[in-house]
Motif scaffolding. Structure first.
Motif, short mmCIF file in Angstrom:
data_model
loop_
_atom_site.label_atom_id
_atom_site.label_comp_id
_atom_site.label_asym_id
_atom_site.label_seq_id
_atom_site.Cartn_x
_atom_site.Cartn_y
_atom_site.Cartn_z
N UNK A 305 -30.09 -11.64 -18.05
CA UNK A 305 -31.12 -12.86 -17.76
C UNK A 305 -32.04 -13.24 -18.89
N UNK A 306 -32.21 -12.31 -19.67
CA UNK A 306 -33.15 -12.48 -20.71
C UNK A 306 -32.83 -13.50 -21.65
N UNK A 307 -31.36 -13.51 -21.87
CA UNK A 307 -31.02 -14.51 -22.65
C UNK A 307 -31.34 -16.14 -22.38
N UNK A 308 -31.14 -16.28 -21.17
CA UNK A 308 -31.75 -17.57 -20.87
C UNK A 308 -33.40 -17.75 -20.73
N UNK A 309 -33.95 -16.63 -20.45
CA UNK A 309 -35.42 -16.73 -20.80
C UNK A 309 -35.92 -16.80 -22.40
N UNK A 310 -35.26 -16.16 -23.32
CA UNK A 310 -35.28 -16.38 -24.86
C UNK A 310 -35.10 -17.82 -25.26
N UNK A 311 -34.12 -18.59 -24.55
CA UNK A 311 -33.74 -19.68 -24.72
C UNK A 311 -34.65 -20.77 -24.49
N UNK A 312 -35.29 -20.51 -23.44
CA UNK A 312 -36.38 -21.29 -22.73
C UNK A 312 -37.48 -21.18 -24.05
N UNK A 313 -37.68 -19.99 -24.51
CA UNK A 313 -39.01 -20.01 -25.26
C UNK A 313 -38.76 -20.38 -26.56
N UNK A 314 -37.60 -20.52 -27.07
CA UNK A 314 -36.97 -20.90 -28.29
C UNK A 314 -36.87 -22.45 -28.43
N UNK A 315 -36.33 -23.13 -27.32
CA UNK A 315 -35.66 -24.42 -27.39
C UNK A 315 -36.89 -25.41 -26.53
N UNK A 316 -36.55 -26.54 -26.53
CA UNK A 316 -37.20 -27.57 -25.87
C UNK A 316 -36.71 -27.65 -24.47
N UNK A 317 -37.65 -27.22 -23.57
CA UNK A 317 -37.07 -26.81 -22.16
C UNK A 317 -36.42 -27.77 -21.48
N UNK A 318 -36.60 -29.30 -21.92
CA UNK A 318 -35.89 -30.31 -21.31
C UNK A 318 -34.37 -30.33 -21.56
N UNK A 319 -33.98 -29.57 -22.61
CA UNK A 319 -32.92 -29.36 -23.11
C UNK A 319 -31.96 -28.51 -22.48
N UNK A 320 -32.67 -27.49 -21.87
CA UNK A 320 -32.09 -26.32 -21.18
C UNK A 320 -32.02 -26.83 -19.73
N UNK A 321 -32.92 -27.35 -19.41
CA UNK A 321 -33.06 -27.68 -17.64
C UNK A 321 -32.02 -28.97 -17.48
N UNK A 322 -31.02 -28.66 -17.79
CA UNK A 322 -29.79 -29.95 -17.63
C UNK A 322 -28.48 -29.15 -17.54
N UNK A 323 -27.60 -29.75 -16.54
CA UNK A 323 -26.25 -29.28 -16.50
C UNK A 323 -25.34 -30.38 -16.95
N UNK A 324 -25.70 -31.67 -16.84
CA UNK A 324 -25.17 -32.69 -17.41
C UNK A 324 -26.00 -33.96 -17.52
N UNK A 325 -25.87 -35.17 -17.94
CA UNK A 325 -26.69 -36.07 -17.95
C UNK A 325 -27.52 -36.60 -16.45
N UNK A 326 -26.59 -36.40 -15.56
CA UNK A 326 -26.94 -36.84 -14.28
C UNK A 326 -27.75 -35.85 -13.79
N UNK A 327 -27.35 -34.41 -13.68
CA UNK A 327 -28.17 -33.33 -13.36
C UNK A 327 -28.91 -32.80 -14.12
N UNK A 328 -30.18 -33.50 -14.56
CA UNK A 328 -31.07 -32.93 -15.58
C UNK A 328 -32.51 -33.38 -15.29
N UNK A 329 -33.44 -32.58 -15.62
CA UNK A 329 -34.86 -32.87 -15.22
C UNK A 329 -35.54 -34.23 -16.19
N UNK A 330 -34.71 -34.08 -17.24
CA UNK A 330 -35.16 -35.32 -18.21
C UNK A 330 -34.61 -36.67 -17.41
N UNK A 331 -33.64 -36.68 -16.95
CA UNK A 331 -33.03 -37.80 -16.23
C UNK A 331 -33.88 -38.31 -14.81
N UNK A 332 -34.37 -37.20 -14.38
CA UNK A 332 -35.02 -37.41 -13.05
C UNK A 332 -36.44 -38.07 -13.51
N UNK A 333 -36.95 -37.46 -14.49
CA UNK A 333 -38.49 -38.00 -15.09
C UNK A 333 -38.20 -39.38 -15.71
#
Length: 749
Positions: A305-333
């Motif tokens: 699980x720490x791999x995802x946690x490290x990815x969130x610390x390293x990358x723009x969170x909006x790029x991580x919180x996405x499954x596809x273009x439709x199911x993404x926090x960026x799209x909802x915002x």
């Protein structure tokens, strides 16, 4: 078996499409002939809108329908007696793995018991409004035996918001009204809808509403039925005019966030609670972001699980919180942003440049380059659609993921020059405010030799030292973030921010936060060739090194600052460097050198008329002489210095001198006098509203009482120190409080 088949009359839209197809006319051609927009014609053909008489006549004429088409837009007589009552049951499937939000459920149940027909759930994008409303509606549906209606109003979606007339048409058909009997006029549809619901117990769920106007005609007419609305808009009109009970959804608690992650990822999440907490924190505990993160984690069955946690610390969170273009926090915002008027959209992007934390109205005004009154209007408008949250003290907070999105848009849509200009205004606003706070806290402090950037921005006005100190403590972390943010954008004027508050930084000693910012400020001073700011930042770096116990490094910083002071021909500031070298010498035990430097500082300060710096040099001179056994002389120097500072209204400096007097009294074995002097300092700092200094004095009093065997007095003093620092997350304050609590616990064993 034979029989007649009843065929209902076509709708306006159906007949329109039939005539257009027969005549082989495109929507564009019909639009040109009828002077009706192509998009509106498309909505009419799909019965998403109802035309008025004039539009219906224009389209009829363009299609040479001889009035037959226009007649279909006229309401037909309705025959309700022959129609059977239909019980609709339209709720979507409840979300599996839904995590109960107990406080929210309790609030909803209380609203249900007292409602006047409408309950509105509002909140930011991704906070779980739809999931909660649908799940809760399932739980109460049995209380509404006449049925449940549901409509997605698409207020914030890729498609345009749903037309209330179209929604009513669907509701009426669900209630058993034949299409031919549905009025074409919106008010008449609403009247028929309310008539059908009169006296019934029907639940109406209106999801994702865009504003008050969209839902007003969709509300039942009596309180025996219940409308449940969800929206990113606060729907103030529905609350005021319709008496709706408003419930605002907030991000999940830490426990709820963990349960949501566990429901998707599985029990193995319990083996790495630290990573789970990082994921929850980076998601802002928004259910949508949490579900997306959990789905990504569940795909990686053999990946920690720490791999995802490290990815969130390293990358723009909006790029991580996405499954596809439709199911993404960026799209909802994006749905919230795209619905904003242009001026509000501009403000939203500019707020992305703010370094984070609560946004003051004056700060927003600086970013926008507008008066505070106009900025407040924009902030309130963004708050009404939950892109900001308004706090009790008229500040505004942007959720971390929303802030990331706003900054992304600022980089994408604004020019780099415009972004830098906005940040320069923000920096200037805080430089001006910081200088004003310092003036009221150290009224006799000379301010020569600093070339502050000029501006005509509206900033805060402080009427007392307590107000200035309260501002500084409130903004302490933001000031650090602003320096670092300004450095990332190469706003070199940010170098002046620590300079104008240098006395406060040395007084407060929050170096663990400020050291990285001071290094950034030094780089900006050198990049912008702000030599005056550079010299003062070097002094601050020296002060921080002294407090860290590194006298050698401190002395190097002070000497470098003095070299710059000589280049700038600012003799007054040379005194500051001599005081610094005196402190460094004192730390290494070279008291004679300390005395020499302090005497030099006193001489220079007297020559340039800087009596405040003269007093500071005198206080350090007294401590050096005391270390060489000249206690009587030291006490006389401190006494005279304290009187001089008190006469100028400098509460903080006179309070600090009283603490030095107490230290001399304690070293001489005069414990009663030491306690009396600390009590005097405590009262002085209390008048100034200096919580940090009061906590330090209570800590020292606790030690003095404990040394004399007064354990009750020691506990009382330490408890007072801990109480003053409750909730203060700055590391130095948190360590002091933790030390006080540990001492109390040890004493009680």
């Amino acid at each position: 078996m034979s029989g007649s088949r009843h065929t209902s009359a076509p709708t306006f839209g159906q007949q329109l499409r039939l005539l257009r197809t027969d005549q082989r006319k495109s929507l564009a051609e019909l639009s040109a002939d009828s002077n009706v927009s192509r998009s509106y014609l498309g909505n009419l053909e799909h019965d998403r809108s109802v035309p008025g008489p004039e539009i219906a006549a224009a389209i009829d004429a363009a299609l040479s329908a001889g009035g037959r088409l226009a007649e279909l837009a006229v309401p037909r007589p309705r025959t309700r007696a022959a129609r059977d009552r239909v019980r609709p049951d339209q709720l979507p499937v409840a979300i599996r793995g839904f995590v109960p939000r107990n406080e929210l459920i309790k609030e909803a149940e209380e609203a249900l018991a007292t409602h006047a027909g409408v309950i509105a759930f509002d909140g930011p994008a991704g906070v779980g409004k739809t999931a909660f409303a649908v799940t809760w509606a399932h739980s109460i549906a049995d209380a509404f035996p006449d049925g449940v209606l549901f409509a997605d109003l698409r207020g914030y979606a890729a498609d345009p918001p749903e037309d209330p007339a179209f929604v009513l048409g669907g509701f009426l058909r669900s209630l058993g009204v034949a299409s031919a009997e549905i009025p074409s006029d919106l008010p008449e549809r609403a009247a028929l809808y309310r008539t059908l619901l009169a006296g019934t117990r029907t639940l109406v769920v209106l999801d994702n509403a865009v504003d008050d106007e969209q839902v007003r005609q969709l509300l039942p007419g009596s309180s025996s039925s219940l409308a449940v609305i969800t929206s990113r808009n606060r729907l103030s009109g529905v609350v005021v005019r319709e008496g709706a009970v408003r419930i605002t959804l907030q991000p999940m608690t830490s426990g709820e966030a963990h349960e949501l992650l566990r429901s998707v990822v599985g029990p193995h999440i319990d083996t790495d609670l630290e990573s789970a907490q990082v994921i929850a924190d980076r998601s802002g505990r928004l259910p949508l972001a949490l579900r997306i993160a959990a789905e990504r984690a569940s795909r990686w069955l053999n990946t920690p699980l720490r791999t995802l946690a490290e990815e969130l610390a390293r990358r723009q969170p909006l790029d991580v919180f996405a499954i596809n273009e439709a199911l993404a926090v960026r799209t909802v915002l994006s749905y919230s942003h795209d619905a904003l008027p242009r001026k509000m959209s501009d403000t939203f992007r500019l707020l992305g440049l703010h370094p984070g934390g609560p946004v003051r109205i004056e700060a927003a005004a600086a970013l926008m380059d507008q008066p505070p009154s106009q900025a407040q209007g924009h902030l309130s408008a963004l708050s009404s659609v939950h892109l900001l949250d308004q706090t009790a003290d008229d500040r505004f907070v942007m959720h971390d993921l929303v802030h990331s999105y706003a900054l992304e848009l600022a980089r994408e849509h604004n020019s780099h020059q415009d972004n830098v200009a906005a940040l320069e205004r923000l920096v200037c606003s805080y430089v001006t405010t910081g200088a004003a706070a310092t003036r009221i806290l150290w009224p006799s402090r000379s301010r020569s030799g600093i070339g502050l950037p000029k501006n005509d921005l509206t900033t805060l006005v402080f009427r007392s030292p307590a107000q200035a100190l309260h501002w500084f403590e409130d903004e302490l972390r933001l000031l650090v973030q602003l320096v670092r943010c300004g450095a990332r954008w190469n706003v070199t004027s940010v170098a002046y921010l620590p300079v104008v508050i240098n006395e406060m930084l040395s007084h407060r000693r929050a170096w663990s936060w400020w050291m990285p910012a001071l290094r950034d400020a030094l780089a900006m001073a050198r990049q912008g060739q702000h030599r005056d700011a550079e010299s003062w930042i070097l002094v601050l770096l020296g002060d921080s090194s002294i407090d860290a116990g590194d006298a050698e490094t401190a002395a190097a910083f002070y000497r470098e600052a003095m070299t710059l002071h000589n280049e700038l021909s600012d003799r007054g500031v040379l005194a500051v460097g001599h005081v610094g070298l005196g402190k460094a010498s004192f730390k290494t035990g070279d008291y004679h050198a300390a005395i020499a430097h302090c005497e030099n500082a006193r001489k220079i300060s007297a020559e340039v008329g800087d009596m405040w710096q003269h007093s500071v040099a005198t206080a350090h001179l007294a401590m050096a002489r005391s270390a060489l056994g000249m206690s009587e002389d030291a006490c006389a120097l401190l006494g005279a210095t304290r009187v001089a500072l008190s006469d100028t209204g400098d509460l903080l400096s006179s309070g600090r001198v009283a603490v030095l007097q107490a230290r001399l009294a304690e070293s001489a074995g005069a414990h009663e006098l030491a306690v009396d002097l600390l009590d005097e300092a405590l009262r002085t700092f209390g008048r100034a509203g200096d919580v940090w200094s009061q906590a330090n004095i209570f800590s020292r009093l606790g030690d003095l009482h404990a040394d004399r065997g007064d354990h009750r007095g020691a506990r009382r003093a330490r408890a007072a120190a801990a109480e003053l620092l409750t909730g203060n997350i700055e590391p130095a304050a948190a360590r002091l409080r933790e030390g006080m609590m540990s001492s109390i616990e040890e004493q009680e064993r």
